[in-house]
Design an enzyme around this catalytic site. Sequence first.
Site, mmCIF file in Angstrom:
data_model
loop_
_atom_site.group_PDB
_atom_site.id
_atom_site.type_symbol
_atom_site.label_atom_id
_atom_site.label_comp_id
_atom_site.label_asym_id
_atom_site.label_seq_id
_atom_site.Cartn_x
_atom_site.Cartn_y
_atom_site.Cartn_z
ATOM 1 N N LYS A 129 0.850 -1.197 0.000
ATOM 2 C CA LYS A 129 0.000 0.000 0.000
ATOM 3 C C LYS A 129 0.882 1.241 0.000
ATOM 4 O O LYS A 129 2.103 1.148 0.186
ATOM 5 C CB LYS A 129 -0.907 0.006 1.227
ATOM 6 C CG LYS A 129 -1.993 -1.065 1.179
ATOM 7 C CD LYS A 129 -2.941 -0.905 2.353
ATOM 8 C CE LYS A 129 -4.043 -1.951 2.337
ATOM 9 N NZ LYS A 129 -4.919 -1.826 3.518
ATOM 10 N N HIS A 132 2.251 6.599 3.014
ATOM 11 C CA HIS A 132 1.743 7.975 2.979
ATOM 12 C C HIS A 132 2.478 8.879 3.960
ATOM 13 O O HIS A 132 3.369 8.443 4.698
ATOM 14 C CB HIS A 132 0.222 8.007 3.203
ATOM 15 C CG HIS A 132 -0.212 7.366 4.482
ATOM 16 N ND1 HIS A 132 -0.004 7.952 5.705
ATOM 17 C CD2 HIS A 132 -0.844 6.190 4.721
ATOM 18 C CE1 HIS A 132 -0.505 7.175 6.652
ATOM 19 N NE2 HIS A 132 -1.006 6.094 6.090
ATOM 20 N N HIS A 135 3.001 7.886 7.542
ATOM 21 C CA HIS A 135 4.105 6.968 7.826
ATOM 22 C C HIS A 135 5.422 7.733 7.916
ATOM 23 O O HIS A 135 6.282 7.405 8.734
ATOM 24 C CB HIS A 135 4.227 5.891 6.735
ATOM 25 C CG HIS A 135 3.074 4.947 6.702
ATOM 26 N ND1 HIS A 135 2.323 4.722 5.574
ATOM 27 C CD2 HIS A 135 2.529 4.172 7.669
ATOM 28 C CE1 HIS A 135 1.367 3.845 5.850
ATOM 29 N NE2 HIS A 135 1.475 3.504 7.112
#
Length: 582
Positions: A129, A132, A135
């Site tokens: 994933k 973003h 993170h």
Amino acid sequence: MSRLSRVLDLPPENLIKSISAVPVSRKEEVADFQLSVDSLLENNNDHSKPDVQVQAMRLAEKLKCDTVVSEISTGQGTVNFKINRELLTKTVLQQVMEDGSKYGLKSELFSGLPQKKIIVEFSSPNVAKKFHVGHLRSTIIGNFIANLKEALGHQVTRINYLGDWGMQFGLLGTGFQLFGYEEKLQSNPLQHLFEVYVQVNKEAADDKNVAKSAHEFFQRLELGDTQALALWQKFRDLSIEEYTRIYKRLGIHFDEYSGESFYREKSQEVLKLLDSKGLLQKTVKGTAVVDLSGNGDPSSICTVMRSDGTSLYTTRDLAAAIDRMDKYNFDKMIYVTDKGQKKHFQQVFQMLQIMGYDWAERCQHVPFGVVQGMKTRRGDVTFLEDVLNEIRLRMLQNMASVKTTKELENPQETAERVGLAALIIQDFRGLLLSDYQFSWDRVFQSRGDTGVFLQYTHARLHSLEETFGCGYLNDFNTACLQEPQSVSILQHLLRFDEVLYRSSQDLQPRHIVSYLLTLSHLAAVAHKTLHIKSSPPEVAGARLHLFKAVRCVLANGMKLLGITPEHRHKDLLSVRMDQNSK
């Protein structure tokens, strides 16, 4: 201190928290230390403001100046002390040189601090994933907290808890069988897995068979099917390899790459334990929930198992916490995630308590706000590497506008280090909990309080040592550092331990950031007026000692924040620093 404790009839350790260094003022010369009478009288209920002022004046009258204290005065509820200037100079500079990277950490403020086992869980991206901005914030904030705790002498374990289990792997397993390429997976695993994940999600939305086979693949994983697990293991290993390489660019390491997958079996034990304590309730849909309120309040109901018996994020977090307590016997475990997970962690900690784990109170969630608008030239941020490449590119362009960049041995490396400092300082300037609008222009502005300014200050001071160091750094005369600019720097260096103490209490990096920016401004002003080249050797040596002390403390603070101090100088840095100090 001993005289104060005699006059006040209080042990010296009771005074430590009441005495503080006075913040530097640009407008006037200030005292060096102040004693807060208010905090001394905290145990005394009767301390109205006029009384505090009277007490301060009475106390000041009882105290006499001596070879250490050259002036005593009173402020608003404080007694102020001015230290003998030569003694101040000698003591501060000697302390900085002797303590080196431990300067500020050996302070009485930290005396008697027990060494603790601390776990910091941070970064924690999801395999396949987007990595973003949340993170990214978790990565740099968690690294700062781990650095600070380690510097204070604690035993720190840095854990990266990957999102490496769950339904996304059902989709990914099916997707890779349909659209995956082995060579693409090997050459750029994060990119390829993300592309496969996006494509299979689209297919699953249109085609029920794809969704069904994804569900079946995840069930095979949960049941331990060797083929499914082998493919999953390959995805995980290649992703970790890639993440490790990218974290290295950030100057960040982890002691353990954990993940939700570690706890798929242990989460079943958690469910059994909840059931045996009569806490597990089955719903009409077949899911299992725990009612934390005990009275059916819908907002306190936490789902811990899907209807097909598979585990959930919460169950795996409970299993992870229990396992870490067994493995590390921690005194503190800190989770660094965005504030959207506040309720999740409250429920996890509460559930641990009702399961009978008293150590749940040692668990702490450090939440942070949302960053909006971080985009690279290619669009939204998908991977951490996109951000690092963007930082390097923008910084190189900034540097290219200054002709002397060619003189740098490795402009790419310098650009990345300076750019990262800019990003970290921009992020750490406010309260971690605050949301903010991201702006590349603000990160890289050449004037003002930025990470670029800190790096260039450090590099410039380092070049002074390289240019003049050998001949001058042997002995120095403290009487040569009596100018207001020198005194302001020395007073500011005195406060470093208090700033570290404040950050250690609330885990907010902004105190250190603000301190370092002020130190850089003071250094910029001093650099303009306290010349070395044209001064007599005695004066030049003393000034060089002062600038070296500033650079050491600046480097210490930057390293705590996760910034690698830049040493390379050349005219490029001077140009930027002059712009900043105007």
